[in-house]
Design an enzyme around this catalytic site. Structure first.
Site, PDB file in Angstrom:
ATOM      1  N   ASP A 102     -15.225  77.383  29.530  1.00  0.00           N
ATOM      2  CA  ASP A 102     -15.506  76.027  30.022  1.00  0.00           C
ATOM      3  C   ASP A 102     -15.040  75.887  31.477  1.00  0.00           C
ATOM      4  OD1 ASP A 102     -16.125  73.073  29.509  1.00  0.00           O
ATOM      5  OD2 ASP A 102     -14.032  72.980  30.123  1.00  0.00           O
ATOM      6  N   ILE A 122     -12.494  62.806  37.215  1.00  0.00           N
ATOM      7  CA  ILE A 122     -12.045  63.017  38.605  1.00  0.00           C
ATOM      8  C   ILE A 122     -13.244  63.136  39.542  1.00  0.00           C
ATOM      9  CG2 ILE A 122     -10.711  64.487  40.163  1.00  0.00           C
ATOM     10  CD1 ILE A 122      -9.365  65.713  37.776  1.00  0.00           C
ATOM     11  N   GLU A 170     -21.607  64.516  38.465  1.00  0.00           N
ATOM     12  CA  GLU A 170     -20.170  64.377  38.744  1.00  0.00           C
ATOM     13  C   GLU A 170     -19.312  64.694  37.515  1.00  0.00           C
ATOM     14  OE1 GLU A 170     -18.573  63.384  41.912  1.00  0.00           O
ATOM     15  OE2 GLU A 170     -17.186  64.456  40.638  1.00  0.00           O
ATOM     16  N   GLY A 176     -14.104  65.920  34.367  1.00  0.00           N
ATOM     17  CA  GLY A 176     -14.207  64.654  33.626  1.00  0.00           C
ATOM     18  C   GLY A 176     -14.283  63.461  34.569  1.00  0.00           C
ATOM     19  N   VAL A 196     -17.721  68.402  36.089  1.00  0.00           N
ATOM     20  CA  VAL A 196     -16.466  69.078  36.486  1.00  0.00           C
ATOM     21  C   VAL A 196     -15.351  68.037  36.572  1.00  0.00           C
ATOM     22  CG1 VAL A 196     -15.296  70.493  38.217  1.00  0.00           C
ATOM     23  CG2 VAL A 196     -17.762  70.721  37.907  1.00  0.00           C
ATOM     24  N   GLU A 226     -14.449  71.058  23.340  1.00  0.00           N
ATOM     25  CA  GLU A 226     -15.890  71.209  23.180  1.00  0.00           C
ATOM     26  C   GLU A 226     -16.212  71.302  21.686  1.00  0.00           C
ATOM     27  OE1 GLU A 226     -18.146  71.316  25.992  1.00  0.00           O
ATOM     28  OE2 GLU A 226     -16.253  70.513  26.684  1.00  0.00           O
ATOM     29  N   THR A 244     -19.320  61.527  21.954  1.00  0.00           N
ATOM     30  CA  THR A 244     -18.090  61.081  22.615  1.00  0.00           C
ATOM     31  C   THR A 244     -18.399  60.424  23.956  1.00  0.00           C
ATOM     32  OG1 THR A 244     -16.917  62.922  21.604  1.00  0.00           O
ATOM     33  CG2 THR A 244     -15.828  61.871  23.473  1.00  0.00           C
ATOM     34  N   GLY A 263     -10.881  64.311  21.052  1.00  0.00           N
ATOM     35  CA  GLY A 263     -12.198  64.360  21.719  1.00  0.00           C
ATOM     36  C   GLY A 263     -12.177  65.143  23.016  1.00  0.00           C
ATOM     37  N   LYS A 274     -17.183  75.414  35.192  1.00  0.00           N
ATOM     38  CA  LYS A 274     -16.867  74.385  36.197  1.00  0.00           C
ATOM     39  C   LYS A 274     -16.573  75.012  37.563  1.00  0.00           C
ATOM     40  CE  LYS A 274     -15.130  71.329  32.576  1.00  0.00           C
ATOM     41  NZ  LYS A 274     -13.960  70.987  31.771  1.00  0.00           N
TER      42      LYS A 274
HETATM   43  P1  NDP Z   1     -20.748  65.220  21.463  1.00  0.00           P
HETATM   44  O1  NDP Z   1     -21.040  66.383  20.571  1.00  0.00           O
HETATM   45  O2  NDP Z   1     -19.670  64.287  21.075  1.00  0.00           O
HETATM   46  O3  NDP Z   1     -22.081  64.343  21.637  1.00  0.00           O
HETATM   47  C1  NDP Z   1     -23.364  64.867  21.719  1.00  0.00           C
HETATM   48  C2  NDP Z   1     -24.258  63.949  20.908  1.00  0.00           C
HETATM   49  O4  NDP Z   1     -25.600  64.327  21.078  1.00  0.00           O
HETATM   50  C3  NDP Z   1     -23.937  64.024  19.428  1.00  0.00           C
HETATM   51  O5  NDP Z   1     -23.934  62.721  18.887  1.00  0.00           O
HETATM   52  C4  NDP Z   1     -25.099  64.847  18.886  1.00  0.00           C
HETATM   53  O6  NDP Z   1     -25.401  64.525  17.555  1.00  0.00           O
HETATM   54  C5  NDP Z   1     -26.224  64.428  19.800  1.00  0.00           C
HETATM   55  N1  NDP Z   1     -27.270  65.435  19.899  1.00  0.00           N
HETATM   56  C6  NDP Z   1     -27.105  66.765  20.104  1.00  0.00           C
HETATM   57  N2  NDP Z   1     -28.313  67.376  20.169  1.00  0.00           N
HETATM   58  C7  NDP Z   1     -29.228  66.405  20.004  1.00  0.00           C
HETATM   59  C8  NDP Z   1     -30.652  66.392  19.971  1.00  0.00           C
HETATM   60  N3  NDP Z   1     -31.369  67.511  20.118  1.00  0.00           N
HETATM   61  N4  NDP Z   1     -31.289  65.224  19.754  1.00  0.00           N
HETATM   62  C9  NDP Z   1     -30.591  64.099  19.591  1.00  0.00           C
HETATM   63  N5  NDP Z   1     -29.247  64.021  19.614  1.00  0.00           N
HETATM   64  C10 NDP Z   1     -28.567  65.166  19.820  1.00  0.00           C
HETATM   65  O7  NDP Z   1     -20.519  65.782  22.907  1.00  0.00           O
HETATM   66  P2  NDP Z   1     -19.724  65.091  24.106  1.00  0.00           P
HETATM   67  O8  NDP Z   1     -20.098  63.675  24.200  1.00  0.00           O
HETATM   68  O9  NDP Z   1     -18.294  65.472  24.028  1.00  0.00           O
HETATM   69  O10 NDP Z   1     -20.315  65.902  25.343  1.00  0.00           O
HETATM   70  C11 NDP Z   1     -21.549  65.546  25.925  1.00  0.00           C
HETATM   71  C12 NDP Z   1     -21.687  66.331  27.237  1.00  0.00           C
HETATM   72  O11 NDP Z   1     -20.634  65.959  28.107  1.00  0.00           O
HETATM   73  C13 NDP Z   1     -21.575  67.850  27.081  1.00  0.00           C
HETATM   74  O12 NDP Z   1     -22.432  68.462  28.017  1.00  0.00           O
HETATM   75  C14 NDP Z   1     -20.112  68.128  27.429  1.00  0.00           C
HETATM   76  O13 NDP Z   1     -19.905  69.434  27.876  1.00  0.00           O
HETATM   77  C15 NDP Z   1     -19.911  67.111  28.534  1.00  0.00           C
HETATM   78  N6  NDP Z   1     -18.541  66.711  28.776  1.00  0.00           N
HETATM   79  C16 NDP Z   1     -17.752  66.269  27.752  1.00  0.00           C
HETATM   80  C17 NDP Z   1     -16.467  65.830  28.005  1.00  0.00           C
HETATM   81  C18 NDP Z   1     -15.578  65.342  26.920  1.00  0.00           C
HETATM   82  O14 NDP Z   1     -14.424  65.002  27.217  1.00  0.00           O
HETATM   83  N7  NDP Z   1     -16.025  65.257  25.682  1.00  0.00           N
HETATM   84  C19 NDP Z   1     -15.931  65.832  29.359  1.00  0.00           C
HETATM   85  C20 NDP Z   1     -16.838  66.288  30.384  1.00  0.00           C
HETATM   86  C21 NDP Z   1     -18.108  66.721  30.076  1.00  0.00           C
HETATM   87  P3  NDP Z   1     -24.676  65.379  16.385  1.00  0.00           P
HETATM   88  O15 NDP Z   1     -23.220  65.093  16.484  1.00  0.00           O
HETATM   89  O16 NDP Z   1     -25.321  64.833  15.159  1.00  0.00           O
HETATM   90  O17 NDP Z   1     -24.988  66.810  16.690  1.00  0.00           O
HETATM   91  N1  HSE Z   2     -13.565  70.514  26.706  1.00  0.00           N
HETATM   92  C1  HSE Z   2     -13.428  70.092  28.053  1.00  0.00           C
HETATM   93  C2  HSE Z   2     -11.958  70.078  28.431  1.00  0.00           C
HETATM   94  C3  HSE Z   2     -14.047  68.724  28.210  1.00  0.00           C
HETATM   95  O1  HSE Z   2     -11.108  70.242  27.549  1.00  0.00           O
HETATM   96  O2  HSE Z   2     -11.639  69.933  29.593  1.00  0.00           O
HETATM   97  C4  HSE Z   2     -14.314  68.400  29.643  1.00  0.00           C
HETATM   98  O3  HSE Z   2     -15.329  69.174  30.167  1.00  0.00           O
END
Ligand code: NDP
Ligand code: HSE
Length: 432
Positions: free
Chosen positions: A199, A134, A127, A132, A130, A188, A11, A185, A203
């Site tokens: 979560d 902001i 940044e 997203g 915590v 988590e 995502t 999306g 933060k």
């Molecule tokens: P996702 O699960 O959407 O994306 C993670 C990606 O990394 C997936 O495509 C996953 O593949 C891949 N991946 C995981 N492990 C491995 C590995 N060992 N080697 C290669 N690829 C790997 O997560 P998000 O994008 O939602 O979140 C990413 C980070 O951002 C997290 O730390 C989350 O807490 C943080 N975050 C997310 C927010 C949100 O709104 N989504 C907001 C703020 C922070 P696969 O799907 O095949 O496992």
């Molecule tokens: N799952 C988290 C939320 C994503 O809903 O706020 C941002 O860290």
């Protein structure tokens, strides 16, 4: 040209790819250099191909990134503790600057990450971990550095705020709204960490460490989630002039002790945080010089989170070009004690089902009185089956005293069930 190694193209990672491409010219202007993604580590190749990333830039081997001397910045967006932790530490050891959104990791292992960054003289920016999109980490660390921070209160989880808003406004069912939040999306990978409060706890651990100059880890945070919140509690909250929010609260008291907790709370409807709805997050900060301020925005989702990640990348690019890093580093130079939840003193909302006959209210009031719990408001709603619902708001009481009183009440035959106990927050706020 500054080249990035991107770990994870889910995502947020996809959002970063899109944003670096969409605003390439502006980003180059502001950072002083062209910023490109050289290689992406991703186990699902199709996600990368869908974004137009050429196959030879996709890898499943971290060595291709960490050993590539052309890569200056590693952006970690795979999430979780391992292998993310190892990847970040190895990247730092190779002299690469790191940007991450990984609050899970910082909240438990922040110290090792900061120490390694310091040792290898690399930037470590987070940044997006915590709130997203902001900006809050940088403002708290830098812009407010001249203040003694007194409290930080946040709505720090978009998923639970979205769920509580929909339950409250549209009377929707909890499970249905959770599924919507997942599809959008926000949630988590395991939404249990959203709804259990974990979560938000991660933060607030990060924000407390910055605000109070003392290491606060996830284990220090008292946590309750929203799974016990019912339509009845939401209705009574409205009736009494409150809204229910999952709050992440961190305060330093006059003796230099830190109180840090996440739980649903009754918040006065006129509090600035009460108007924060849907997936929006907000962080309310009180400092001795600045007074009250509030940061508001989208706390989750692809592009808002990418916005925070790319902002960090731009700052690192500028640092690289100017051979500097003027940002304040880790500030955990004190060790302040954490106050036990039992010592907390707040007001409480209590909802219980009791027998509806003479003397019952007096009996319940007696138990509260014996335990030093003073009642401020009582509402009684009788039903046809000789039972009544009692809704009470207490004055400020010690949590231990309330728990002792509730333990006695739950053993009494006149009390059929103690349905809810929810803390109040923000009632003592000084308004200007
Ligand atoms: P996702 O699960 O959407 O994306 C993670 C990606 O990394 C997936 O495509 C996953 O593949 C891949 N991946 C995981 N492990 C491995 C590995 N060992 N080697 C290669 N690829 C790997 O997560 P998000 O994008 O939602 O979140 C990413 C980070 O951002 C997290 O730390 C989350 O807490 C943080 N975050 C997310 C927010 C949100 O709104 N989504 C907001 C703020 C922070 P696969 O799907 O095949 O496992
Ligand atoms: N799952 C988290 C939320 C994503 O809903 O706020 C941002 O860290």
């Amino acid at each position: 040209m500054i080249q990035i190694g991107l770990l994870g193209c889910g995502t947020v990672g996809s959002g970063v790819v899109k944003l670096l491409e969409k605003n390439a010219a502006t980003i180059a202007q502001r950072s002083g250099d062209e910023v490109v993604i050289r290689r992406v580590l991703e186990q699902d190749v199709d996600k990368c191909l869908a974004l137009g990333i050429e196959p030879d830039r996709i890898t499943s081997n971290f060595e291709d990134i960490v050993n590539d001397p052309e890569i200056d910045i590693v952006v970690e967006l795979i999430g979780g503790i391992e292998p993310a932790s190892t990847y970040i530490l190895e990247a730092m050891c190779q002299g690469k600057h790191v940007v991450t959104a990984n609050k899970d990791l910082i909240a438990v292992n922040g110290q090792a990450l900061f120490e390694t960054a310091e040792k290898h003289q690399v930037d470590f920016y987070f940044e997006a971990s915590v709130g997203g999109g902001i900006p809050i980490v940088y403002p708290l660390k830098q812009s407010l550095a001249g203040n003694q921070i007194q409290q930080v209160i946040g709505i720090l989880n978009g998923t639970t705020n979205y769920i509580l808003t929909k339950m409250s406004r549209q009377g929707l069912d909890y499970q249905q709204v959770l599924e919507e939040a997942q599809a959008l999306g926000y949630a988590e990978a395991d939404p249990a960490s959203d709804v259990s409060g974990l979560d938000a706890a991660r933060k607030i651990a990060i924000l407390s460490s910055i605000a109070f100059n003392s290491r606060v880890t996830l284990d220090d945070v008292y946590v309750e989630g929203i799974t016990g919140i019912t339509a009845e509690d939401i209705r009574y909250a409205h009736e009494l002039g409150f809204v229910i929010k999952l709050l992440a609260i961190a305060k330093e008291n006059e003796w230099g002790q830190i109180q840090v907790r996440v739980h649903p709370a009754f918040l006065p409807a006129n509090h600035p945080l009460a108007a924060v709805n849907d997936v929006f997050n907000a962080v309310y900060v009180q400092g001795d010089a600045v007074g009250e301020i509030m940061h508001f925005g989208r706390g989750a989702g692809q592009m808002p989170t990418a916005s925070a990640v790319v902002g960090d990348v731009i700052e690192i690019v500028r640092n690289l070009n100017h051979h500097t890093n003027a940002r304040i580093g880790c500030t955990c130079y004190e060790q302040k004690p954490i106050v036990s939840i039992n010592e907390l003193e707040v007001e409480y909302y209590i909802r219980m089902r009791v027998t509806d006959r003479p003397g019952v209210l007096a009996g319940i009031a007696g138990v509260f009185g014996n335990n030093n719990v003073s009642i401020a408001t009582v509402l009684q709603k009788s039903s046809d089956d000789n039972m009544a619902e009692l809704i009470m708001i207490t004055h400020r009481v010690r949590e231990k005293s309330l728990r002792d009183a509730l333990a006695v009440l739950s053993g009494m035959s006149i009390v059929s069930q103690i349905n809810s106990v929810i803390r109040l927050e923000g009632t003592q706020r000084e308004t200007v």
